[in-house]
Design an enzyme around this catalytic site. Structure first.
Site, PDB file in Angstrom:
ATOM      1  N   HIS A 122      -8.192  -1.571   3.954  1.00  0.00           N
ATOM      2  CA  HIS A 122      -7.376  -0.357   4.123  1.00  0.00           C
ATOM      3  C   HIS A 122      -6.429  -0.187   2.937  1.00  0.00           C
ATOM      4  CE1 HIS A 122      -4.689   2.485   6.480  1.00  0.00           C
ATOM      5  NE2 HIS A 122      -3.805   1.984   5.622  1.00  0.00           N
ATOM      6  N   GLU A 123      -5.701  -1.247   2.602  1.00  0.00           N
ATOM      7  CA  GLU A 123      -4.704  -1.141   1.512  1.00  0.00           C
ATOM      8  C   GLU A 123      -5.379  -0.846   0.170  1.00  0.00           C
ATOM      9  OE1 GLU A 123      -1.881  -1.471   4.308  1.00  0.00           O
ATOM     10  OE2 GLU A 123      -1.751  -0.744   2.251  1.00  0.00           O
ATOM     11  N   HIS A 165      -5.707   2.681  -0.477  1.00  0.00           N
ATOM     12  CA  HIS A 165      -4.508   3.295  -1.077  1.00  0.00           C
ATOM     13  C   HIS A 165      -4.463   2.995  -2.576  1.00  0.00           C
ATOM     14  CE1 HIS A 165      -2.812   4.583   2.672  1.00  0.00           C
ATOM     15  NE2 HIS A 165      -2.609   3.369   3.129  1.00  0.00           N
ATOM     16  N   HIS A 218      -3.406   8.375   4.055  1.00  0.00           N
ATOM     17  CA  HIS A 218      -3.890   8.110   5.426  1.00  0.00           C
ATOM     18  C   HIS A 218      -4.755   9.254   5.944  1.00  0.00           C
ATOM     19  CE1 HIS A 218      -0.584   4.940   6.081  1.00  0.00           C
ATOM     20  NE2 HIS A 218      -1.758   4.355   5.858  1.00  0.00           N
TER      21      HIS A 218
END
Lengths: 80, 368
Positions: free
Chosen positions: B118-119, B122, B128
């Site tokens: 997930h990170e 980014h 998101h």
């Protein structure tokens, strides 16, 4: 925030903290000037409820509070 | 999905692991990080190379509360698990994990691979997503490691910045991302009948089996019920031609493939006490109109007619169902018999004779 008085202030702090952390426009950490975000708490709360597909009331309800208590990523949900 | 342009201007990116968590071995951290990068390189032209010294594009570190020069702070256990910065110089692309969390390689605590993937989204420029099935959804959700963690939404997002991996051989896993239904270790999250069909649920997928001709159709759960999250934990068909699906302390009622309005509701509206946080499995006995909910080594009985939990429960499962001594993953009723599932096995049980008739592999219902 229109929080019912009996809501313990722990929740109130959590909500305030959550909205400031994830629904305040975060300035770019590499720029010098940091923009102060003037949006009101209701507006931030409405944005959060809209993002999570909740009923958009700008009022705190149990479902909204439950979402705020879930473990999550620290990156804001609104753009930098 | 959302993104912060312009993303990285190059496709070869470096990363460096600055420190480690005491929760895991260094090898586990290295593997989790490498596997998390592979998720994104599988669907883009991006290539990630690890360096051991100097400044990498993506610097990875564990910290607590106020850490280094980072303008964001961690908050102790739970709450914020990690954060990352969009592509750019200095902090740009960097990823920080909150050392106050319990980092794991499994389903307990927080799975480092899933949070890292997930990170890294980014770090590559994604923000998101508000699609609860997306990896880039802000809240943590455990996904079985056998599943490829990116949803169609994630893939569309990252490919809108970097394009797909068309100019490089597609590195997406060649094996289908759905579990291999005929695998020897195949297990299920939940199973329910639905009229003449039996529906097997696992992760993001469901299989509709017509027992009489053991044809099976595999579908994405999201194709049926777009707003449901994956990994349903229990399911059953009641006496009113509806199915109920359970996940955590929530449940949905589905009638004719439509999720009824007003759901999900909390399971304590069925009569469970607050202490009950989830249901492992459930089955409605069509002959009695009673539904049994299995939780750990016990079960509760619910009367579908009066819509209320019966008194005197929970009781030990093995007392009512001799031979069913392990946690029940899933259960359904077919032609009067119950089929209890645990791991890769199932037990055919006669509720009248109150005994196990035979033990079988979990996937004998498929034409393996």
């Amino acid at each position: 925030l229109p929080i019912h008085p009996e809501k313990n202030n722990e929740d109130a702090k959590l909500v305030q903290n959550y909205l400031n952390k994830f629904y305040a426009i975060e300035p770019d950490p590499n720029q010098l000037g940091w923009k102060i975000n003037a949006e009101s708490a209701d507006e931030k709360l409405q944005k959060m409820q809209q993002f999570f597909g909740l009923k958009v009331t700008g009022k705190l309800d149990n479902e909204t509070l439950e979402i705020m208590k879930k473990p999550r990523c620290g990156v804001p949900d609104v753009g930098l | 999905y959302g993104f912060t342009l312009p993303g990285w201007k190059k496709t070869k990116l470096t990363y460096r692991i600055m420190n480690y968590t005491p929760d895991l071995s260094k090898e586990d951290v290295d593997k989790a990080v490498e596997k998390a990068f592979k998720v994104w390189s599988a669907v883009t032209p991006l290539i990630f190379t690890r360096i051991l010294k100097g400044v990498a594009d993506i610097m990875i570190a564990f910290g607590t509360k106020v850490h280094g020069h980072c303008p964001r702070y961690f908050d102790g256990p739970l709450g914020v698990l990690a954060h990352a910065f969009p592509p750019g110089r200095g902090l740009g692309g960097d990823v920080h994990f909150d050392e106050d969390e319990d980092w794991t390689t499994g389903s307990s605590g927080f799975n480092l691979f899933l949070v890292a993937a997930h990170e890294f989204g980014h770090s590559l420029g994604l923000s998101h997503s508000n699609d609860p099935r997306a990896l880039m959804f802000p809240n943590y959700a455990y996904i079985s490691p056998s599943e490829f963690p990116l949803s169609p939404d994630d893939i569309s997002g990252i490919q809108s910045i970097y394009g797909s991996s068309q100019n490089t051989p597609d590195k997406r896993p060649t094996t289908p991302t759905s579990p291999k239904i005929c695998g020897s270790q195949m297990s299920f999250d939940a199973i329910t009948t639905l009229r003449q069909e039996v529906i097997f649920l696992k992760g993001r997928h469901l299989w509709r089996v017509y027992p009489d001709n053991s044809e099976a159709e595999r579908e994405l759960i999201s194709a049926f019920w777009p707003n449901l999250t994956p990994s349903i934990e229990a399911a059953y068909e009641n006496t009113k031609d509806q199915i109920l699906l359970f996940k955590g302390n929530k449940f949905w009622v589905i009638s004719g493939y439509q999720v009824l309005l007003g759901y999900p509701k909390n399971i304590n509206t069925l009569g469970f006490p607050k202490g009950v946080k989830k249901v492992d499995a459930a089955v409605c006995n069509k002959s009695t109109g009673k539904t049994d909910f299995f939780i750990g080594d016990k079960y509760w009985r619910f009367d579908e007619n009066s819509q209320s939990m019966e008194k005197g429960y929970p009781r030990l499962t093995v007392d009512e169902f001799p031979g069913i001594s392990q946690k029940v993953d899933a259960v359904f009723q077919q032609k009067g018999l119950f089929y209890f599932f645990h791991g890769s096995k199932q037990w055919e049980f006669d509720p009248i004779a109150k005994k196990v008739i035979r033990e079988m592999k979990s996937n004998i219902w498929f034409n393996c």
